[in-house]
Write a protein that holds these residues in place. Structure first.
Motif, PDB file in Angstrom:
ATOM      1  N   ILE A 179      -2.927  -0.695  21.078  1.00  0.00           N
ATOM      2  CA  ILE A 179      -1.491  -0.952  20.920  1.00  0.00           C
ATOM      3  C   ILE A 179      -1.218  -1.314  19.456  1.00  0.00           C
ATOM      4  CG2 ILE A 179       0.443  -2.411  21.652  1.00  0.00           C
ATOM      5  CD1 ILE A 179      -0.634  -0.819  23.983  1.00  0.00           C
ATOM      6  N   VAL A 180      -0.176  -0.719  18.890  1.00  0.00           N
ATOM      7  CA  VAL A 180       0.163  -0.982  17.491  1.00  0.00           C
ATOM      8  C   VAL A 180       0.656  -2.424  17.348  1.00  0.00           C
ATOM      9  CG1 VAL A 180       1.692  -0.337  15.584  1.00  0.00           C
ATOM     10  CG2 VAL A 180       0.744   1.425  17.082  1.00  0.00           C
ATOM     11  N   THR A 181       0.024  -3.166  16.397  1.00  0.00           N
ATOM     12  CA  THR A 181       0.419  -4.564  16.190  1.00  0.00           C
ATOM     13  C   THR A 181       1.063  -4.784  14.826  1.00  0.00           C
ATOM     14  OG1 THR A 181      -1.796  -5.070  15.391  1.00  0.00           O
ATOM     15  CG2 THR A 181      -1.363  -5.504  17.714  1.00  0.00           C
ATOM     16  N   HIS A 182       0.596  -4.059  13.811  1.00  0.00           N
ATOM     17  CA  HIS A 182       1.178  -4.203  12.472  1.00  0.00           C
ATOM     18  C   HIS A 182       1.406  -2.797  11.901  1.00  0.00           C
ATOM     19  CE1 HIS A 182      -0.864  -8.030  13.035  1.00  0.00           C
ATOM     20  NE2 HIS A 182      -0.028  -8.541  12.135  1.00  0.00           N
ATOM     21  N   ILE A 183       2.374  -2.719  11.004  1.00  0.00           N
ATOM     22  CA  ILE A 183       2.680  -1.424  10.418  1.00  0.00           C
ATOM     23  C   ILE A 183       3.338  -1.684   9.063  1.00  0.00           C
ATOM     24  CG2 ILE A 183       4.927  -1.332  11.593  1.00  0.00           C
ATOM     25  CD1 ILE A 183       4.387   1.613  12.026  1.00  0.00           C
ATOM     26  N   ASN A 184       3.037  -0.867   8.074  1.00  0.00           N
ATOM     27  CA  ASN A 184       3.702  -1.097   6.776  1.00  0.00           C
ATOM     28  C   ASN A 184       4.864  -0.118   6.593  1.00  0.00           C
ATOM     29  OD1 ASN A 184       2.420   1.260   6.092  1.00  0.00           O
ATOM     30  ND2 ASN A 184       1.461   0.471   4.244  1.00  0.00           N
ATOM     31  N   ALA A 185       5.573  -0.304   5.476  1.00  0.00           N
ATOM     32  CA  ALA A 185       6.802   0.467   5.272  1.00  0.00           C
ATOM     33  C   ALA A 185       6.515   1.971   5.221  1.00  0.00           C
ATOM     34  CB  ALA A 185       7.473   0.013   3.979  1.00  0.00           C
ATOM     35  N   ALA A 186       5.380   2.328   4.561  1.00  0.00           N
ATOM     36  CA  ALA A 186       5.054   3.755   4.454  1.00  0.00           C
ATOM     37  C   ALA A 186       4.806   4.365   5.833  1.00  0.00           C
ATOM     38  CB  ALA A 186       3.826   3.922   3.571  1.00  0.00           C
ATOM     39  N   ALA A 202       0.834  -1.208   0.000  1.00  0.00           N
ATOM     40  CA  ALA A 202       0.000   0.000   0.000  1.00  0.00           C
ATOM     41  C   ALA A 202       0.869   1.260   0.000  1.00  0.00           C
ATOM     42  CB  ALA A 202      -0.909  -0.008   1.218  1.00  0.00           C
ATOM     43  N   ASN A 203       0.463   2.236  -0.790  1.00  0.00           N
ATOM     44  CA  ASN A 203       1.174   3.519  -0.821  1.00  0.00           C
ATOM     45  C   ASN A 203       0.943   4.287   0.459  1.00  0.00           C
ATOM     46  OD1 ASN A 203       2.484   3.594  -3.253  1.00  0.00           O
ATOM     47  ND2 ASN A 203       0.639   4.210  -4.363  1.00  0.00           N
ATOM     48  N   GLU A 204      -0.277   4.167   0.975  1.00  0.00           N
ATOM     49  CA  GLU A 204      -0.627   4.901   2.169  1.00  0.00           C
ATOM     50  C   GLU A 204       0.000   4.220   3.391  1.00  0.00           C
ATOM     51  OE1 GLU A 204      -3.052   3.961  -0.057  1.00  0.00           O
ATOM     52  OE2 GLU A 204      -3.142   5.977  -0.924  1.00  0.00           O
ATOM     53  N   ALA A 205       0.235   5.028   4.389  1.00  0.00           N
ATOM     54  CA  ALA A 205       0.722   4.464   5.638  1.00  0.00           C
ATOM     55  C   ALA A 205      -0.437   3.742   6.316  1.00  0.00           C
ATOM     56  CB  ALA A 205       1.234   5.581   6.525  1.00  0.00           C
ATOM     57  N   VAL A 206      -0.198   2.499   6.724  1.00  0.00           N
ATOM     58  CA  VAL A 206      -1.250   1.722   7.383  1.00  0.00           C
ATOM     59  C   VAL A 206      -0.730   1.255   8.739  1.00  0.00           C
ATOM     60  CG1 VAL A 206      -2.764  -0.283   7.235  1.00  0.00           C
ATOM     61  CG2 VAL A 206      -2.120   0.933   5.153  1.00  0.00           C
ATOM     62  N   ILE A 207      -1.527   1.515   9.770  1.00  0.00           N
ATOM     63  CA  ILE A 207      -1.150   1.096  11.125  1.00  0.00           C
ATOM     64  C   ILE A 207      -2.309   0.292  11.686  1.00  0.00           C
ATOM     65  CG2 ILE A 207      -0.539   1.882  13.444  1.00  0.00           C
ATOM     66  CD1 ILE A 207       0.497   4.470  12.142  1.00  0.00           C
ATOM     67  N   ILE A 252       6.929   7.545   9.126  1.00  0.00           N
ATOM     68  CA  ILE A 252       6.395   8.693   9.864  1.00  0.00           C
ATOM     69  C   ILE A 252       6.150   8.386  11.335  1.00  0.00           C
ATOM     70  CG2 ILE A 252       5.382   9.777   7.839  1.00  0.00           C
ATOM     71  CD1 ILE A 252       2.689   8.657   8.659  1.00  0.00           C
ATOM     72  N   CYS A 253       6.475   7.148  11.732  1.00  0.00           N
ATOM     73  CA  CYS A 253       6.250   6.777  13.136  1.00  0.00           C
ATOM     74  C   CYS A 253       7.532   6.957  13.946  1.00  0.00           C
ATOM     75  CB  CYS A 253       5.809   5.319  13.211  1.00  0.00           C
ATOM     76  SG  CYS A 253       4.054   5.138  12.880  1.00  0.00           S
TER      77      CYS A 253
END
Lengths: 95, 494
Positions: B196-203, B184-189, B207-208
């Motif tokens: 609590i954050v469990t998954h996160i993509n490269a985008a 995904a181009n968009e940042a996905v959290i 910014i995190c």
């Protein structure tokens, strides 16, 4: 055929528990009655495994056997009733 | 003799009927249409089944813990064990005859019929899918020929492979979900129910904060909501989404080490993995930085334009009034007035071409000198003027240079072939003002004017309005010299 139209056909099917041919005869008879005799018949199924003495009334030897009690004359159709045409001929009253 | 006496006791019709019945019995036995006989033993009758009465295979099937059913050669159900009834969620009575086929769709019916036919000859397996109590189940069917006494048929076992298939499908689905997330181009959290954050993509990683997984959402990413900075936080958005309320298209500023991301559009949706229970939420952040920068610039330009139009109109009025009071004839007025308005227009053209930004002093000067530059080539020199100025200063400088140029062309260095003009940067003063010098030489002898025209007023006033700015005009005999001071805020000299 005209007499069949006047009074209901009374049938007695003799079976022996759930042997494959007994089950097949019940199934075939249900099909024939619903397709050809709708509303004009009465069927009694007699399980000779449970009441073997009932074989005597109609002198049943082979199972399954279908007996047309009414209208007279009494007719027996021996076998699993898989030949629909033959069954229909026998259920008709022959002069 | 017994036969004769029996025959004599019965009518001919009765005899014929008995004969027919005896022949029919023999035929039925020969053709396998019966599978039981009644043996009369004096006063009692007994029923004997020919071959097997089926009890043994039923007992065996019932003992099996997988689903099993027996069918005759016509595909009619003879028997279904309890395990199968349980698997299909139906009592045996609802499966009798060909009713079992009725619970299958057309494709699976075809598969099942083929199995019933082919398994009369050889053992084989097929897979069917059945809807059982609102869930799709998959069964591996194995059919094999079987003899029930005098008839033959097919025995079929049903093994529920739904879970196996579901596990495989779930693995595939998870793999797909991971690649969708990663691509995904968009940042996905993705957050769990407690935020609590469990998954996160490269985008999103860009910014995190460092190592965001395991942190609370609001710790993982620093968001500020422009419209409601005090009222709302990233944690509130996650809480809303986890609670089942999707959040869409909120704009927020983000504090991050990635220089190209300053503003984001944030959306959050409940994450429902299975059933109706929310497992957490999915937050997507779209980078709005470029759009926001363009919006800010646009707003700035709109305000600037408004301001400038008002200023320009006021300036035109003032120029008109003052020019009228200094010129004697209509022709003189028209000439001076047009020249000044054209100078304004030229600077405006420059400004709009440069989007009202980053205009350099040499650009403003070049426009004013352009009509004379070719004629005066080699006589005009510019030095150190590639210094950016703000738009207000550009307009003022435009007017100043216009007046100085007009004066030079009419009376000064540019009115003769030998005259020279030099415009150069002197340098920065202590207060940050930038000094520029306009110096005419080798022109006609200069005598200071007896009256001060509007041109002179304009020159001396143009840059004098702000602190530290202003112009100083000297009528030296060798030529006019003008010291121009651009206030600190008006130029971008470093």
């Amino acid at each position: 055929m005209t007499e069949v139209d006047k009074e209901p056909v009374k049938l007695v099917l003799y079976v022996a528990g759930e042997t494959p041919k007994s089950l097949a005869a019940i199934r075939n008879l249900e099909k024939i009655c619903s397709e050809h005799l709708a509303g004009k018949y009465k069927v009694e199924v007699v399980d000779l495994k449970k009441q073997p003495q009932l074989a005597r009334e109609h002198g049943i030897v082979a199972i399954p056997t279908l007996v047309k009690e009414l209208p007279v004359p009494i007719r027996k159709i021996i076998g699993d009733l898989s030949d629909t045409q033959k069954v229909l001929v026998h259920l008709s009253v022959e002069e | 003799m017994a036969v004769v006496s029996l025959a004599s006791a019965l009518t001919r019709e009765e005899l014929e009927a008995r004969l027919y019945e005896a022949e029919e019995t023999l035929r039925a036995i020969r053709e396998g249409e019966i599978d039981a006989v009644v043996i009369s033993g004096g006063t009692t009758e007994q029923v004997f089944t020919l071959g097997d009465d089926g009890q043994s295979y039923r007992t065996f099937m019932e003992a099996m813990d997988i689903g099993a059913a027996a069918f005759d050669a016509d595909g009619q159900l003879l028997y279904a064990n309890q395990a199968l009834c349980k698997l299909l969620g139906r009592p045996a009575s609802e499966l009798s005859g060909q009713a079992l086929l009725g619970i299958l769709d057309a494709v699976n019916q075809t598969t099942f019929r083929r199995l019933l036919t082919q398994a009369l000859r050889e053992r084989l397996s097929s897979e069917i899918h059945v809807r059982v109590e609102d869930s799709e189940r998959s069964f591996l069917l194995t059919g094999a020929p079987i003899d029930f006494g005098i008839v033959s048929g097919v025995a079929i076992t049903f093994t529920d492979i739904s879970e196996r298939e579901q596990t495989a499908a779930a693995k595939e689905s998870e793999r797909l979900a991971r690649s969708v997330l990663a691509s995904a181009n968009e940042a996905v959290i993705v957050c769990d129910r407690s935020g609590i954050v469990t998954h996160i993509n490269a985008a999103a990683e860009r910014i995190c904060a460092e190592a965001p997984i395991g942190k609370r959402f609001e710790e993982a990413i620093a968001l500020t909501f422009a419209d409601a900075a005090e009222l709302m936080s990233g944690g509130d958005i996650v809480a809303m989404a986890v609670g089942g309320t999707p959040v869409q298209g909120l704009e927020a500023a983000v504090k991050t080490s990635a220089v190209d991301v300053t503003d984001v559009m944030i959306s959050a949706a409940p994450l429902v993995v299975s059933g109706e229970r929310t497992q957490g939420c999915v937050v997507t952040l779209i980078n709005l930085s470029q759009r926001k920068a363009a919006e800010r610039r646009q707003t700035l330009l709109m305000g600037e334009l408004d301001h400038r139009v008002k200023n320009t109109l006021a300036m035109v009025l003032a120029i008109s009034a003052r020019t009228a009071s200094h010129e004697r004839t209509i022709e003189d007025f028209q000439k001076s007035f047009s020249g000044r308005i054209q100078a304004l227009a030229a600077t405006h053209t420059l400004l709009s071409n440069a989007s009202w930004e980053n205009l350099q002093i040499k650009d403003v000067l070049s426009v004013e000198l352009a009509p004379y530059a070719t004629l005066s080539s080699g006589r005009i020199s510019m030095e150190g003027l590639d210094i950016s100025v703000d738009s207000k200063t550009a307009v003022s400088l435009g007017l100043v240079f216009h007046e100085l140029t007009t004066n030079a062309v009419k009376y000064g260095a540019l009115s003769t072939r030998a005259g020279k003009l030099s415009v150069r940067r002197i340098g920065l003063l202590d207060d940050g003002a930038l000094q520029i010098e306009w110096e005419e030489r080798d022109g006609p002898m200069v005598t200071p004017p007896t009256t001060s025209g509007f041109g002179q007023t304009l020159i001396s006033r143009s840059l004098g309005s702000g602190a530290n700015g202003g112009t100083k005009l000297e009528f030296r005999p060798t030529g006019v010299v003008c010291q121009i001071l651009i206030p600190k805020y008006g130029h971008f000299h470093s």
